[in-house]
Write an enzyme that holds these catalytic residues in place. Structure first.
Site, short mmCIF file in Angstrom:
data_model
loop_
_atom_site.label_atom_id
_atom_site.label_comp_id
_atom_site.label_asym_id
_atom_site.label_seq_id
_atom_site.Cartn_x
_atom_site.Cartn_y
_atom_site.Cartn_z
N LYS A 1 1.74 -9.86 0.49
CA LYS A 1 1.57 -9.08 -0.57
C LYS A 1 2.43 -7.78 -0.59
O LYS A 1 2.58 -7.10 0.11
CB LYS A 1 -0.12 -8.63 -0.64
CG LYS A 1 -0.41 -8.13 -1.87
CD LYS A 1 -1.96 -7.61 -2.07
CE LYS A 1 -2.28 -7.21 -3.49
NZ LYS A 1 -1.75 -6.00 -3.94
N GLY B 1 -8.23 -7.37 -8.57
CA GLY B 1 -8.86 -6.48 -7.72
C GLY B 1 -9.92 -5.54 -7.92
O GLY B 1 -11.13 -6.08 -7.85
N ARG B 2 -9.74 -4.50 -8.29
CA ARG B 2 -10.69 -3.40 -8.37
C ARG B 2 -11.64 -3.75 -9.49
O ARG B 2 -12.79 -3.42 -9.49
CB ARG B 2 -10.40 -2.14 -8.80
CG ARG B 2 -9.82 -1.37 -7.53
CD ARG B 2 -8.94 -0.30 -7.40
NE ARG B 2 -8.52 0.32 -6.34
CZ ARG B 2 -7.65 -0.24 -5.62
NH1 ARG B 2 -7.07 -1.32 -5.78
NH2 ARG B 2 -7.43 0.34 -4.16
N CYS C 1 0.82 -1.16 0.10
CA CYS C 1 0.02 0.19 -0.07
C CYS C 1 0.84 0.92 0.10
O CYS C 1 1.69 1.36 1.02
CB CYS C 1 -0.90 0.00 1.22
SG CYS C 1 -1.97 1.62 1.17
N ASN D 1 -0.67 -10.02 -9.66
CA ASN D 1 -1.63 -8.86 -9.39
C ASN D 1 -1.07 -7.63 -10.30
O ASN D 1 -0.01 -7.40 -10.76
CB ASN D 1 -1.76 -8.83 -7.97
CG ASN D 1 -2.56 -7.58 -7.74
OD1 ASN D 1 -2.05 -6.48 -6.86
ND2 ASN D 1 -3.89 -7.63 -8.13
N GLY D 2 -1.90 -6.83 -10.90
CA GLY D 2 -1.88 -5.57 -11.19
C GLY D 2 -2.13 -5.64 -12.95
O GLY D 2 -1.62 -6.42 -13.51
N GLY D 3 -2.99 -4.79 -13.10
CA GLY D 3 -3.21 -4.75 -14.62
C GLY D 3 -4.02 -5.54 -15.07
O GLY D 3 -4.29 -5.67 -16.23
N HIS E 1 2.13 -7.46 -6.99
CA HIS E 1 1.64 -6.35 -7.74
C HIS E 1 2.87 -5.86 -8.55
O HIS E 1 3.71 -5.32 -8.07
CB HIS E 1 1.24 -5.18 -6.87
CG HIS E 1 0.50 -4.16 -7.56
ND1 HIS E 1 -0.41 -3.35 -6.95
CD2 HIS E 1 0.57 -3.71 -8.76
CE1 HIS E 1 -0.92 -2.49 -7.81
NE2 HIS E 1 -0.22 -2.74 -8.98
#
Length: 300
Positions: A64, A160-161, A24, A137-139, A97
């Site tokens: 993470k 995720g989002r 984060c 993770n990511g994109g 990520h």
């Protein structure tokens, strides 16, 4: 003393969550010096904390993280972090990520899009740490892209989002597309009927009216993204949060905004992303193999 107090608080939180998020970049988190992505700069502490956490739980623990922080963004520095944490603790699962974090001058939202994705770092970790498990993770915003990552050897994929903002489009057909299960043909109305039973079983369960209606219903608010009635559904939900006490009454008050044709439409399959080749050439760019410098890595 402030740093010691912060770390005691961090350890208390970690016992609850069975792992550490070292990814984060928010100033409210990382800006306090020993939280969030700043923890990547102190892998020895992370390893020791994970060892204590693992000793006090009977479930697997995980970390993470990003692939780097500011100028600490080389592949070797990422490997040193993974090596130290896994050597000093029973941690065997890392969620990566695949972009670094920038701590000065950009917002958390910008940190999710401005630093470039380096999926080659993730796939190099699979090569250099064959005894560990890594989730990418990511994109990754669709089941199509998740399948592309898995075909290239990813152990697992974290979405995720996209799963939060577009749950029906992203997750509605995931069992069929990823795991090969027969299509269930389930509708959103059927899902909400089951969710009503679940929601009413947990409302106010702790004796202090928590969780409340807003907390239980919040994961549903994007279920009708881009569908007719979506805006009215959200406005009715905002009003219903103020006085509804059960999920049954919440749905009775809000679902009148959604046409039956939407509620009763079966899962139609995934929305193509157009990025099926997202990972096709990533192996051509893998960094040189990591060589652990054990004494320096563990005791620096």
């Amino acid at each position: 003393m402030r740093g010691f107090t912060q770390r005691c608080l961090l350890l208390k939180l970690l016992f609850i969550n069975k792992g550490i998020c070292c990814g984060c970049p928010s100033p409210k988190v990382a800006g306090h010096g020993c939280f969030g992505v700043r923890l990547m700069l102190d892998p020895k502490f992370v390893g020791e904390a994970m060892s204590v956490i693992a000793a006090n739980t009977n479930v697997p623990v995980s970390v993470k993280c990003r692939i780097g922080v500011d100028d600490h963004d080389s592949y070797n520095e990422l490997c040193d972090f993974i090596y130290k944490v896994s050597s000093l603790s029973p941690t065997r699962h890392f969620i990566i990520h695949s972009r670094k974090a920038l701590l000065n001058g950009i917002s958390p939202a910008d940190n999710r899009r401005i630093p470039p994705l380096k999926y080659e770092f993730y796939y190099a970790l699979l090569r250099d740490f064959p005894d560990l498990t890594f989730t990418i993770n990511g994109g990754i915003n669709s089941v199509v892209e998740a399948n592309a990552a898995l075909r290239e050897g990813a152990h697992g994929v974290m979405v995720g989002r996209a799963a939060y903002h577009y749950p029906w489009q992203t997750l509605g057909h995931v069992d069929t597309a990823i795991y090969g299960a027969p299509s269930s043909g389930i509708t959103r109305r059927e899902i909400l009927q089951r969710y009503q039973e679940y929601g009413d079983s947990v409302l106010g369960k702790d004796g202090n009216n928590r969780p409340n209606i807003r907390e239980v219903a919040k994961p549903l608010l994007n279920l009708f993204y881009s569908e007719p009635g979506n805006g009215l559904w959200k406005r009715k939900a905002d009003s219903a949060f103020m006085h509804c006490k059960t999920m049954k009454s919440f749905f009775e008050e809000t679902l009148v905004a959604i046409p039956d044709s939407v509620l009763d439409a079966p899962i139609a399959g995934g929305v193509p992303s157009g990025r099926e080749d997202l990972f096709a050439n990533v192996h051509d760019f893998l960094p040189p193999q990591y060589q652990a410098r054990e004494e320096e890595a563990l005791y620096a």
